[in-house]
Write an enzyme that holds these catalytic residues in place. Structure first.
Site, PDB file in Angstrom:
ATOM      1  N   HIS A  79      65.570  60.958  62.087  1.00 26.75           N
ATOM      2  CA  HIS A  79      64.343  60.852  62.877  1.00 26.75           C
ATOM      3  C   HIS A  79      63.991  59.394  63.113  1.00 26.75           C
ATOM      4  CE1 HIS A  79      60.171  61.685  64.141  1.00 26.75           C
ATOM      5  NE2 HIS A  79      59.859  60.655  63.375  1.00 26.75           N
ATOM      6  N   CYS A  98      60.786  51.513  54.234  1.00 28.98           N
ATOM      7  CA  CYS A  98      61.037  50.838  55.509  1.00 28.98           C
ATOM      8  C   CYS A  98      62.510  50.980  55.855  1.00 28.98           C
ATOM      9  CB  CYS A  98      60.660  49.350  55.411  1.00 28.98           C
ATOM     10  SG  CYS A  98      61.168  48.409  56.851  1.00 28.98           S
ATOM     11  N   CYS A 184      38.444  42.784  -6.983  1.00 25.75           N
ATOM     12  CA  CYS A 184      39.569  43.530  -6.429  1.00 25.75           C
ATOM     13  C   CYS A 184      39.114  44.841  -5.792  1.00 25.75           C
ATOM     14  CB  CYS A 184      40.643  43.808  -7.486  1.00 25.75           C
ATOM     15  SG  CYS A 184      40.030  44.645  -8.947  1.00 25.75           S
ATOM     16  N   HIS A 476      41.896  47.729 -12.572  1.00 25.03           N
ATOM     17  CA  HIS A 476      42.294  46.828 -11.494  1.00 25.03           C
ATOM     18  C   HIS A 476      42.717  47.644 -10.278  1.00 25.03           C
ATOM     19  CE1 HIS A 476      43.784  43.334  -9.509  1.00 25.03           C
ATOM     20  NE2 HIS A 476      45.040  43.742  -9.517  1.00 25.03           N
TER      21      HIS A 476
END
EC number: 3.4.19.12
Lengths: 522, 96
Positions: A79, A98, A184, A476
């Site tokens: 086309h 394009c 801690c 701890h």
């Protein structure tokens, strides 16, 4: 370096005449991204190749006339050649082709139009979706678009040219913390928070805009802390400002004695939450509707169902939570020895070798129906009198980060002791069996619901473990944190060492931090 | 068009009208990201671009090279789930 600029082409100039913008919009609306019911009908009927009738084969529409043709079969090319119409649009993705350049081109103006039309469609599609089917699990919504810097951000990037490359072996984010005298309990939580991915991202992208006048904003201090941790400095950081702010805002934690890390976590989250005005500008006053970063990450909803034993009426309340505190076997509260296996542990792949208690055992106990004895009757609104009832807790809404607190410290009237029972916990956790929705399915008779492999909403990964060594009087705290998906490190105040997954999973576990594996955009 | 492609076209039309085609596309997109397919394809594309050269490569080059690989690498579980979804949607509006 070479910069690739999206290139338009000069051949579009023939197209860009008269009312081309509106024409292009119409093409997008009707044939590419059809948002409304009528345009979808039109699209369904008319989008077929004019030469062969096929609807697949990468259908393209000519931009100059009403012609649809296959790309794969080159019908659109024919086309283009015959009519000298050199532009076509891909009806699947909206790209502009394009025929002179023989490639897709990216014209700035046309791209702009495409973006706008797509956004419009997605918004209306979302509305349609909700209207027609009530649920929308395919998640049609705001499309993900890559980040583009604002002018201000470009400026900042130019003024700060130093870049840091994050490789799988780099130690950025790892930093020791000096112990300032039994601190801690604070250090171990800071390590967990600085390695919470969403929290880290929030602070490193400067999302906190401070509205406090004084210098005592804890959120600002957190922000500063993150900067220190991710600065690349390897020397331990001295968190004296953080400690001072904690003493200011959480008086009960002040002093030089050892405190409980869990208490510090809750206090820290509380102060951060209070100091975060909703960073979107609205005031975060309503505790049930806050959208500060702390609530977004840590807040879940705990459902409590109280069932009357006489009329079976259920009274439901949902309370927000930041953590789940779990009783352990050996505590003075009754811990029902649950038979090994069952929904929870098979799902989470835990083994019951040597009868070790697992995290899911604790969660099953937490969510079991509890008979409130005859001495604790509840007023039933159905029976209008006091009746015996059962109470059951389940998860209504899961937080992004789930924190499990194993209640190892017993402070009853009779004794004060630490429960050192080993509790095994998994790397990956599925919370599905403990959800309120799962409980409903079970009650509706759907036992052993097929594990929905595609529902990833309730899956979590372990990312931090806080441990306590020692006794109630002197102990701890240390933290294991996860870095780069499968590397673990032990943070012991100022000392950071590499750890194995086995080290982590064999540890006693006091606070367990899990992060949701999959995040949904709201 | 033979019976098969007629059926295909009719189903496609129905799905577009219902708006289901868009939802299926989004579902498929999410599944393919989750299972790492998208990342695999990205890596393949990079290879093709390196091979052909950044200045000369076209979208068509990429389509030709990676379409067969892409089709082959879609996990069966994803195909199954999409098929189930399509069946369920069509069953709901069964005037076909």
């Amino acid at each position: 370096t070479k910069y690739i600029v999206p290139a338009g082409c000069p051949h579009v100039n023939g197209f860009k005449v008269d009312n081309w913008k509106q024409n292009l919009r119409v093409i997008y609306q009707c044939f590419v991204w059809s948002g409304s019911v009528e345009s979808r009908k039109r699209k369904a009927k008319s989008c077929i190749c004019h030469l062969c009738g096929a609807h697949l084969n990468r259908l393209h529409s000519c931009l100059y006339c009403v012609f649809f043709g296959c790309f794969t079969k080159k019908h659109i090319h024919e086309h283009a050649k015959n009519k000298r119409h050199n532009l076509a649009i891909d009806l699947l993705y909206g790209g502009i082709y394009c025929f002179v350049c023989q490639d897709y081109i990216y014209d700035k103006d046309m791209e702009q139009i495409a973006k706008e039309e797509q956004r419009k469609t997605l918004r209306s599609a979302l509305v349609d979706c909700f209207v027609s089917c009530g649920l929308c699990d395919a998640g049609v919504g705001e499309k993900y678009s890559t980040w583009e810097p604002t002018k201000r951000e470009l400026e900042l990037l130019r003024h700060n040219p130093k870049r840091r490359r994050i490789t799988t072996n780099c130690t950025i984010g790892l930093r020791g913390l000096i112990n300032l005298g039994n601190t801690c309990f604070m250090n171990c939580i800071v390590q967990a928070l600085t390695h919470t991915p969403l929290l880290r991202d929030f602070f490193l992208s400067d999302r906190h805009k401070c509205e406090m006048q004084s210098n005592s904003c804890l959120v600002c201090e957190m922000s500063q802390l993150f900067q220190e941790f991710y600065s690349g400095h390897r020397s331990p950081h001295i968190p004296f400002r953080l400690l001072h702010l904690v003493w200011t805002h959480a008086r009960h934690l002040a002093g030089y004695e050892q405190q409980d890390a869990h208490e510090f976590l809750i206090a820290a989250l509380d102060v951060l939450h209070r100091h975060c005005k909703d960073d979107n500008g609205k005031k975060a006053n309503n505790p049930n509707n806050c959208s500060c970063i702390i609530d977004q990450i840590f807040t879940g909803g705990l459902q409590s169902d109280v069932t009357c034993q006489v009329c079976h009426g259920v009274s439901t309340t949902i309370d927000p939570f930041w953590d789940i505190s779990l009783d352990l076997p050996g505590s003075s509260t009754p811990f029902w020895p649950l038979s090994p296996g069952g929904d929870g542990s098979t799902l989470n792949g835990e083994s019951h070798l040597s009868g070790a208690t697992t995290l899911t055992d604790c969660l099953r106990r937490f969510t079991r129906p509890e008979h409130l004895g005859s001495s604790a009757k509840i007023k039933c609104s159905g029976c209008h009198s006091y009746q015996e009832s059962t109470k059951q807790l389940t998860m209504k809404k899961l937080p992004i980060v789930a924190c499990f607190h194993l209640k190892r410290f017993e402070h009853s009237a009779k004794l004060r002791r630490k429960i050192t029972t080993y509790v095994s916990f998994p790397l990956e956790l599925d919370m599905t069996p403990f959800m309120a929705s799962s409980k409903e399915s079970r009650m509706n008779g759907q036992y052993q619901q097929s594990v929905d492999v595609f529902n990833n909403d309730n899956k979590y990964s372990l990312f931090a473990v806080v441990n306590h060594q020692g006794t109630l009087e002197s102990g701890h705290y240390t933290t294991f944190i996860r870095q780069h998906k499968d590397q673990w490190f032990k943070c012991d105040d100022a000392i950071i060492t590499k750890a194995s997954i086995k080290d982590v999973l064999d540890s006693e576990g006091y606070l367990l931090f899990y992060h949701k594996q999959f995040l949904e955009y709201e | 068009m033979n019976k098969d492609s007629q059926m295909r076209a009719a189903i496609n039309q129905k799905l577009i009208e219902m708006g289901e085609r868009e939802r299926l596309k989004e579902l498929l997109r999410a599944k393919l990201v989750e299972c790492g397919w998208k990342d695999q394809m990205k890596a393949q594309c990079k290879d093709v671009i390196r091979e052909k050269g950044l200045e000369h490569v076209t979208v068509e080059d990429l389509v030709v090279e990676i379409t067969p690989k892409g089709r082959a690498l879609v996990p069966d579980s994803v195909k199954k789930e999409l098929l189930q979804r399509i069946r369920a949607s069509l069953a709901q509006h069964s005037t076909l």
